[in-house]
Motif scaffolding. Structure first.
Motif, mmCIF file in Angstrom:
data_model
loop_
_atom_site.group_PDB
_atom_site.id
_atom_site.type_symbol
_atom_site.label_atom_id
_atom_site.label_comp_id
_atom_site.label_asym_id
_atom_site.label_seq_id
_atom_site.Cartn_x
_atom_site.Cartn_y
_atom_site.Cartn_z
ATOM 1 N N VAL A 1 69.951 -50.194 -7.524
ATOM 2 C CA VAL A 1 68.848 -51.481 -7.673
ATOM 3 C C VAL A 1 68.064 -51.250 -9.043
ATOM 4 C CG1 VAL A 1 67.291 -52.796 -6.605
ATOM 5 C CG2 VAL A 1 69.034 -51.696 -5.192
ATOM 6 N N LEU A 2 68.160 -52.381 -9.777
ATOM 7 C CA LEU A 2 67.221 -52.444 -10.952
ATOM 8 C C LEU A 2 66.063 -52.999 -10.224
ATOM 9 C CD1 LEU A 2 69.176 -53.252 -14.212
ATOM 10 C CD2 LEU A 2 67.661 -51.326 -13.942
ATOM 11 N N ASN A 3 64.760 -52.270 -9.978
ATOM 12 C CA ASN A 3 63.721 -52.776 -9.368
ATOM 13 C C ASN A 3 62.574 -53.281 -10.102
ATOM 14 O OD1 ASN A 3 62.071 -53.419 -7.242
ATOM 15 N ND2 ASN A 3 61.172 -51.368 -6.975
ATOM 16 N N PHE A 4 62.833 -54.845 -10.406
ATOM 17 C CA PHE A 4 61.953 -55.388 -11.257
ATOM 18 C C PHE A 4 60.403 -55.550 -10.582
ATOM 19 C CE2 PHE A 4 65.453 -56.286 -14.046
ATOM 20 C CZ PHE A 4 64.973 -55.894 -15.390
ATOM 21 N N ALA A 5 60.430 -55.302 -9.324
ATOM 22 C CA ALA A 5 59.339 -55.516 -8.752
ATOM 23 C C ALA A 5 58.491 -54.215 -8.619
ATOM 24 C CB ALA A 5 59.458 -55.863 -7.167
ATOM 25 N N HIS A 6 58.866 -53.215 -9.417
ATOM 26 C CA HIS A 6 58.308 -51.697 -9.141
ATOM 27 C C HIS A 6 56.657 -51.966 -10.116
ATOM 28 C CE1 HIS A 6 59.025 -47.767 -7.915
ATOM 29 N NE2 HIS A 6 58.604 -47.444 -8.872
ATOM 30 N N GLY A 7 56.797 -52.607 -11.016
ATOM 31 C CA GLY A 7 55.525 -52.800 -11.805
ATOM 32 C C GLY A 7 54.404 -53.385 -10.958
ATOM 33 N N ILE A 8 54.915 -54.327 -10.252
ATOM 34 C CA ILE A 8 54.077 -54.926 -9.125
ATOM 35 C C ILE A 8 53.139 -54.029 -8.193
ATOM 36 C CG2 ILE A 8 54.036 -56.737 -7.060
ATOM 37 C CD1 ILE A 8 54.191 -57.946 -10.083
ATOM 38 N N ILE A 9 54.021 -53.154 -7.628
ATOM 39 C CA ILE A 9 53.638 -52.041 -6.891
ATOM 40 C C ILE A 9 52.642 -51.219 -7.549
ATOM 41 C CG2 ILE A 9 54.376 -50.032 -5.756
ATOM 42 C CD1 ILE A 9 56.731 -51.530 -4.879
ATOM 43 N N PHE A 10 53.081 -51.053 -8.617
ATOM 44 C CA PHE A 10 51.924 -50.130 -9.558
ATOM 45 C C PHE A 10 50.447 -50.836 -9.748
ATOM 46 C CE2 PHE A 10 50.452 -49.421 -13.844
ATOM 47 C CZ PHE A 10 50.152 -48.208 -14.086
ATOM 48 N N MET A 11 50.557 -52.109 -10.051
ATOM 49 C CA MET A 11 49.416 -53.054 -10.492
ATOM 50 C C MET A 11 48.773 -53.255 -8.985
ATOM 51 S SD MET A 11 49.170 -56.782 -11.499
ATOM 52 C CE MET A 11 50.488 -57.418 -10.231
ATOM 53 N N ILE A 12 49.299 -53.366 -7.952
ATOM 54 C CA ILE A 12 48.947 -53.789 -6.349
ATOM 55 C C ILE A 12 48.179 -52.389 -6.108
ATOM 56 C CG2 ILE A 12 49.290 -54.067 -4.084
ATOM 57 C CD1 ILE A 12 51.328 -56.295 -5.074
ATOM 58 N N GLY A 13 48.951 -51.284 -6.319
ATOM 59 C CA GLY A 13 48.323 -49.951 -6.099
ATOM 60 C C GLY A 13 46.931 -49.901 -6.783
ATOM 61 N N ALA A 14 47.077 -50.228 -8.049
ATOM 62 C CA ALA A 14 45.566 -50.233 -8.778
ATOM 63 C C ALA A 14 44.455 -50.920 -8.296
ATOM 64 C CB ALA A 14 45.938 -50.453 -10.256
ATOM 65 N N GLY B 1 59.327 -43.752 -4.010
ATOM 66 C CA GLY B 1 58.912 -44.367 -5.242
ATOM 67 C C GLY B 1 57.958 -45.188 -5.464
ATOM 68 N N SER B 2 57.935 -46.115 -4.510
ATOM 69 C CA SER B 2 56.600 -47.172 -4.598
ATOM 70 C C SER B 2 55.312 -46.550 -4.519
ATOM 71 C CB SER B 2 57.007 -48.220 -3.477
ATOM 72 O OG SER B 2 58.296 -48.638 -3.501
ATOM 73 N N ALA B 3 55.246 -45.341 -3.464
ATOM 74 C CA ALA B 3 54.144 -44.711 -3.520
ATOM 75 C C ALA B 3 53.509 -44.073 -4.872
ATOM 76 C CB ALA B 3 54.152 -43.669 -2.244
ATOM 77 N N LEU B 4 54.731 -43.246 -5.552
ATOM 78 C CA LEU B 4 54.381 -42.841 -6.727
ATOM 79 C C LEU B 4 53.765 -43.956 -7.756
ATOM 80 C CD1 LEU B 4 57.246 -40.447 -7.150
ATOM 81 C CD2 LEU B 4 54.939 -39.879 -6.455
ATOM 82 N N ALA B 5 54.453 -45.147 -7.726
ATOM 83 C CA ALA B 5 53.782 -46.064 -8.540
ATOM 84 C C ALA B 5 52.452 -46.579 -8.420
ATOM 85 C CB ALA B 5 55.136 -47.296 -8.642
ATOM 86 N N ALA B 6 52.442 -46.705 -6.956
ATOM 87 C CA ALA B 6 51.141 -47.231 -6.647
ATOM 88 C C ALA B 6 50.065 -46.133 -6.997
ATOM 89 C CB ALA B 6 50.904 -47.566 -5.084
ATOM 90 N N LEU B 7 50.473 -44.811 -6.734
ATOM 91 C CA LEU B 7 49.469 -43.845 -7.113
ATOM 92 C C LEU B 7 49.162 -43.742 -8.541
ATOM 93 C CD1 LEU B 7 48.294 -41.150 -5.871
ATOM 94 C CD2 LEU B 7 49.929 -40.050 -6.961
ATOM 95 N N GLY B 8 50.294 -44.030 -9.439
ATOM 96 C CA GLY B 8 50.022 -44.195 -10.744
ATOM 97 C C GLY B 8 49.243 -45.217 -11.187
ATOM 98 N N GLY B 9 49.252 -46.259 -10.378
ATOM 99 C CA GLY B 9 48.108 -47.596 -10.615
ATOM 100 C C GLY B 9 46.913 -47.098 -10.467
ATOM 101 N N VAL B 10 46.646 -46.303 -9.131
ATOM 102 C CA VAL B 10 45.119 -45.951 -8.976
ATOM 103 C C VAL B 10 44.719 -44.908 -10.062
ATOM 104 C CG1 VAL B 10 43.732 -44.972 -7.520
ATOM 105 C CG2 VAL B 10 45.564 -46.326 -6.628
ATOM 106 N N VAL B 11 45.507 -44.122 -10.423
ATOM 107 C CA VAL B 11 45.285 -43.142 -11.532
ATOM 108 C C VAL B 11 44.915 -43.702 -12.626
ATOM 109 C CG1 VAL B 11 46.082 -41.050 -12.968
ATOM 110 C CG2 VAL B 11 46.305 -41.156 -10.505
ATOM 111 N N ALA B 12 45.596 -44.878 -13.318
ATOM 112 C CA ALA B 12 45.470 -45.504 -14.513
ATOM 113 C C ALA B 12 43.985 -46.524 -14.388
ATOM 114 C CB ALA B 12 46.587 -46.474 -14.617
ATOM 115 N N ALA B 13 43.581 -46.830 -13.228
ATOM 116 C CA ALA B 13 42.543 -47.842 -13.107
ATOM 117 C C ALA B 13 41.276 -47.408 -13.843
ATOM 118 C CB ALA B 13 42.174 -48.234 -11.607
ATOM 119 N N PRO B 14 41.111 -46.038 -13.918
ATOM 120 C CA PRO B 14 39.697 -45.434 -14.542
ATOM 121 C C PRO B 14 39.994 -45.373 -16.084
ATOM 122 C CG PRO B 14 40.060 -44.240 -12.762
ATOM 123 C CD PRO B 14 41.383 -44.895 -13.003
#
Lengths: 510, 235
Positions: free
Chosen positions: A61-74, A404-417
């Protein structure tokens, strides 16, 4: 022998090339800080790319919704960190819909079974009966449920809840009188519950019409959810005082955990509700995840506003405005930057690199040494054979999607600061993560890490080119690239890698 | 002895294509039953339909007294059916040890079966730590069969074990299949009629997606015209 290590050698060659060119042109001081900046970006790309790569490798699956999860995590992490009031007011509503829907799905099964039977009319039935039989009760229920959802959330003061003022120490001053009185909220809760109940029968899958498990179990789960909703709502004021009274560090850790948990839940939701029905149909999946991407961006814009927000406050370990001479001094001085060969480098970015490294090693251990990891590695190659061994591979799919989604969301929170939060951050980082995954080889875990590092370094050196420029040898002129070229450089690297190795550096030939 | 597996008139579609148009067969407990037929007759699809990888649309599959058609493949396999597919489908990026370990259904399955498995295929013990992709074709075939022996399976579905292998390796595999059939019932798809006829007690012939004949192998060997007609082989 050489063949076996060709991928590793290619990677080392590219990195050595990038770094040595950087050092030769920029000198050690500027190059070192560019390398560190590159690794910061690489860590974020990797956190997004790891999930993309695992999901593609295992499920195609090419998951184009992955970035959304990154952002929502942030956004979730950012909001929880500075504005718990938003959660104590909205979480109960969401919980009530779920609680209602659980019961609704259970009761809905016989209803849908009856509906399916009703549609089977004899061929010579009168026309009116045929028309009536086509108007499915579940459609009416769906309309009613959506209507109730609108009614229940009508006038909900979301804008006032969102509009909080972050303070320098990371605390927040929520807008005055942002909250509705409890009695109002109680009515909303009931509305949400009923809406969920009506929505339940609509969510029943046509293939699963038989009742599953005893009713009391569903009821107990639903009651527990409702109770949690009520408790969260009625304790909202003390909970907020408690949360904002916690230290910045504790709240930061909570934000990380909440972001990752939200990501995992979203992953499970997306996989089970949307993707699961379409395995083996790549075009459908592509359109589906693209659609989810647009919906996600608009949803975030609708809730949190079109404007981005400044970077989140950093934990106290990175907060003092000073420059530590070395790592050991930094641990006691807690400075926001550190001396790297005479230049200041933000310590929080070192923390991002560390998080990336920890996740890289952690997931690698998971893949290499656990039974789940073994199943994932086998499934990447041949998921049908894994199923033929008696393993419920669909459940593994869901798990990997959640991970995978948890890692993306974690990345989002880490990126927020580091970069703040804004509605386009998902798309921006997802594109780079995709390129990293493609460079490394689709479906290869190590390849993703490698691709992320190459891409991060390229971006960082590209930025140096744009901001500082490079003095050309033998002349007085300075070569300065436009920002567009720096951004295009990553795509250029991808093109070159794919020309040399079409499957990516660590990709297996199909 | 009863039948551990009974397949009754199954029809399987792959996409629009009606591949199996009525296959019936049974496998008597503790024997080897050979599925014979030309290329493209539907032998592999029959095995996949039994296991649920290509679920049959009509008909019944009864395994150990239970109807299993329509259940998900992993449930069917976990009831005690091992599958050795025609392309072997070992996991090339996993070690031999991991290829065996992944087939465990209970903790310690591999330890319990180790003596039996390495008795059949001593090579695998030597190659234990190597990635599956480094094995030769014959060794991969042995690994695929060994993998199906790790859990407590009552039935093995083995598809074309001799395909593309040297005669001396085929001899070795035949001997191993004969030995393992003392413990577990085998349903064997085999193009090599010599091999099939020497191993199997019973046979089923599938032609154009239908099971056309079945019975004891010794009776088939007395009917060369049938063998010529359906298999194009001579004894």
């Amino acid at each position: 022998m050489l063949k076996q290590y060709r991928a590793t050698l290619t990677f080392i060659a590219i990195v050595v090339f990038l770094i040595s060119v950087g050092y030769a042109w920029l000198g050690p001081v500027r190059a070192t800080s560019a390398v560190l900046s590159g690794l910061t970006l690489a860590a974020l790309y990797f956190l997004l790319g790891a999930g993309l790569s695992l999901i593609f490798g295992l499920m195609d699956v090419l998951n184009f919704a992955h970035g959304i999860i990154f952002m929502i995590g942030a956004y979730i992490g950012y909001s929880l960190f500075g504005n718990p009031r938003l959660f104590t007011n909205t979480l109960p509503l969401i919980l009530m819909v779920v609680a209602g829907a659980l019961v609704g799905v259970y009761i809905g099964r016989p209803l849908r079974a009856w509906e399916a039977r009703r549609r089977q009319l004899p061929a010579d039935a009168p026309p009116l009966r045929i028309i009536l039989s086509r108007i499915a009760p579940s459609v009416l229920l769906a309309l009613l449920a959506v209507g109730l959802l609108f009614w229940g959330t009508r006038g909900f003061p979301l804008n006032r809840l969102i509009a909080f003022e972050p303070t320098a120490t990371g605390g927040a001053v929520p807008t005055a009188q942002a909250q509705e009185p409890l009695s109002h909220m109680a009515v909303r809760l009931v509305g949400m519950m009923v809406a969920g109940l009506l929505l339940g029968p609509v969510l029943v899958r046509e293939k699963r019409l038989e009742a599953r498990g005893p009713f009391w179990k569903t009821l107990v789960v639903s009651l527990i959810l409702s109770a949690v909703a009520a408790i969260v709502l009625w304790t909202r004021d003390p909970a907020e005082r408690f949360m904002l009274g916690l230290s910045v560090d504790v709240r930061f850790v909570l934000a990380l955990l909440a972001g990752a948990a939200t990501g995992a839940l979203l992953g499970v939701f997306i996989e089970t509700v949307f993707i699961r029905s379409f395995y083996g149909r790549p075009v459908t999946q592509l359109v589906l995840t693209l659609g989810l991407m647009f919906i996600g961006v608009e949803l975030v814009r609708a809730i949190w506003g079109k404007e981005g927000r400044p970077p989140m406050a950093v934990p106290s370990l990175f907060a003092e405005s000073c420059r530590s001479p070395n790592l050991i001094a930094w641990l006691s001085e807690r400075c926001s930057s550190i001396d790297v060969l005479g230049r200041a480098f933000p310590t929080y970015r070192l923390f991002i690199i560390l998080i990336g490294l920890v996740i890289l090693i952690g997931v690698w251990i998971l893949l290499r040494y656990t039974r789940l990891g073994m199943i994932v590695r086998a499934g990447v190659q041949d998921s049908a054979m894994v199923e033929a061994l008696g393993i419920n591979v669909r459940r593994v799919f869901t798990l990997v999607f959640a991970l995978g989604s948890a890692l993306a969301a974690l990345g989002g929170v880490v990126a927020a600061p580091f970069v703040g939060v804004y509605p386009d951050m998902g798309g921006a980082f997802q594109l780079q993560a995709f390129i990293a995954v493609v460079i490394g080889g689709m479906g290869s875990y190590i390849g993703t890490a490698v691709g992320a590092i190459i891409l991060g370094l390229a971006r960082a050196f590209g930025d140096v080119l744009v901001t500082g420029g490079i003095p050309l040898p033998w002349t007085e002129q300075v070569l300065r690239a436009s920002p567009a070229i720096a951004r295009a450089s990553t795509v250029l690297i991808m093109a070159i890698v794919l020309l040399v190795r079409p499957a990516g550096i660590f990709g297996q030939k199909e | 002895m009863g039948n551990i597996l009974e397949v009754r008139d199954i029809h399987t579609f792959i996409g629009q294509f009606h591949i199996l148009q009525g296959v019936s067969l049974e496998a008597a407990e503790g024997t080897i039953t050979a599925i014979l037929g030309r290329n493209g007759a539907g032998k592999t699809t029959t095995l996949k339909s039994i296991l649920g990888l290509t679920p049959p649309r009509n008909g019944k599959v009864v395994f150990a007294g239970q109807e299993i058609q329509g259940r998900p493949a992993y449930e069917i396999a976990a009831m005690g059916i091992g599958y050795v597919p025609e392309n072997r489908a070992i996991f090339t990026n996993l070690t031999v040890a991991e290829n065996l370990k992944i087939a465990e259904r209970k903790r310690g399955d591999l330890d319990r079966k180790a003596n039996f498995i390495f008795g059949l295929f001593p090579d695998l013990k030597r190659l234990y730590r190597l990635p599956g992709g480094h094995l030769s074709g014959g060794q991969q075939q042995m690994l695929a069969i060994a993998r199906a022996l790790v859990p407590d399976n009552q039935l093995l579905l083995i598809d074309e074990p001799s395909e593309g292998l040297a005669p001396i390796i085929i001899q070795e595999l035949m001997e191993a299949i004969r030995q393992l059939s003392e413990r577990v019932t085998v349903l064997l798809v085999e193009q090599n009629f010599q091999m099939a006829s020497r191993l199997a007690k019973n046979y089923v012939i599938i032609d154009d997606g239908r099971s056309v004949r079945s019975g004891a192998m010794e009776d088939l060997l007395r009917q060369p015209e049938i063998i010529r007609r359906y298999l194009g082989a001579t004894i």
